[in-house]
Motif scaffolding. Structure first.
Motif, PDB file in Angstrom:
ATOM      1  N   ARG A  78      22.566 -14.235  31.803  1.00  0.00           N
ATOM      2  CA  ARG A  78      22.013 -14.103  30.566  1.00  0.00           C
ATOM      3  C   ARG A  78      20.742 -13.758  30.745  1.00  0.00           C
ATOM      4  NH1 ARG A  78      20.968 -12.476  25.947  1.00  0.00           N
ATOM      5  NH2 ARG A  78      19.110 -14.085  24.548  1.00  0.00           N
ATOM      6  N   GLU A  81      20.654  -9.842  31.503  1.00  0.00           N
ATOM      7  CA  GLU A  81      20.387  -9.180  30.074  1.00  0.00           C
ATOM      8  C   GLU A  81      19.256  -8.871  29.338  1.00  0.00           C
ATOM      9  OE1 GLU A  81      23.392 -11.426  27.244  1.00  0.00           O
ATOM     10  OE2 GLU A  81      24.916 -10.851  28.326  1.00  0.00           O
ATOM     11  N   LEU A  82      18.540  -9.454  29.821  1.00  0.00           N
ATOM     12  CA  LEU A  82      17.297 -10.055  29.653  1.00  0.00           C
ATOM     13  C   LEU A  82      16.943  -8.364  30.000  1.00  0.00           C
ATOM     14  CD1 LEU A  82      17.088 -14.007  28.348  1.00  0.00           C
ATOM     15  CD2 LEU A  82      17.128 -11.877  26.816  1.00  0.00           C
ATOM     16  N   GLU A  85      16.883  -5.585  28.487  1.00  0.00           N
ATOM     17  CA  GLU A  85      16.456  -5.402  27.177  1.00  0.00           C
ATOM     18  C   GLU A  85      15.542  -5.456  28.003  1.00  0.00           C
ATOM     19  OE1 GLU A  85      16.553  -5.047  22.859  1.00  0.00           O
ATOM     20  OE2 GLU A  85      18.428  -5.550  24.171  1.00  0.00           O
ATOM     21  N   GLN A  86      14.015  -6.282  28.536  1.00  0.00           N
ATOM     22  CA  GLN A  86      12.976  -5.391  28.613  1.00  0.00           C
ATOM     23  C   GLN A  86      12.427  -4.686  29.157  1.00  0.00           C
ATOM     24  OE1 GLN A  86      11.305  -5.724  31.626  1.00  0.00           O
ATOM     25  NE2 GLN A  86       9.540  -4.938  30.690  1.00  0.00           N
TER      26      GLN A  86
END
Length: 109
Positions: A78, A81-82, A85-86
């Protein structure tokens, strides 16, 4: 309707955003940048970048019988993934700033 012409730098940045964000989709990036999916797909194909699947994996919730090792692996995934995205959002912000400067230069006010 008139066909829009985008600067080469904007096209390169959009393709690089797609290339550098493994979890991103063509439609997601196109929507974020305010361009058509087909336009971005054409730029990606022209750059020789393979187009990934268009669906994102569904969000997972923690199962009740999850071991600490499984939870750690899930949470690390996770975090990755974050972080993706950032990076995507930071790159989009740079692209939009460059586009704003470009288009502001075209105005005569």
């Amino acid at each position: 309707m008139a066909r829009k012409t985008y600067p080469a730098e904007f096209r390169r940045d959009a393709v690089e955003l797609y290339r550098s964000t493994p979890s991103a989709t063509v439609s997601g990036i196109a929507a974020d940048l305010g361009i058509m999916d087909s336009t971005l797909s054409a730029w990606i194909k022209a750059a020789g970048v393979p187009i990934r699947g268009q669906s994102r994996p569904p969000a997972r919730s923690a199962p009740p019988d999850e071991t600490p090792e499984q939870e750690l692996a899930r949470l690390r995934s996770r975090v990755a993934e974050l972080e993706d995205e950032q990076r995507k959002l930071a790159t989009e912000r740079q692209i939009l700033r460059a586009a704003a400067k470009y288009f502001a230069g075209e105005t005569n006010w």
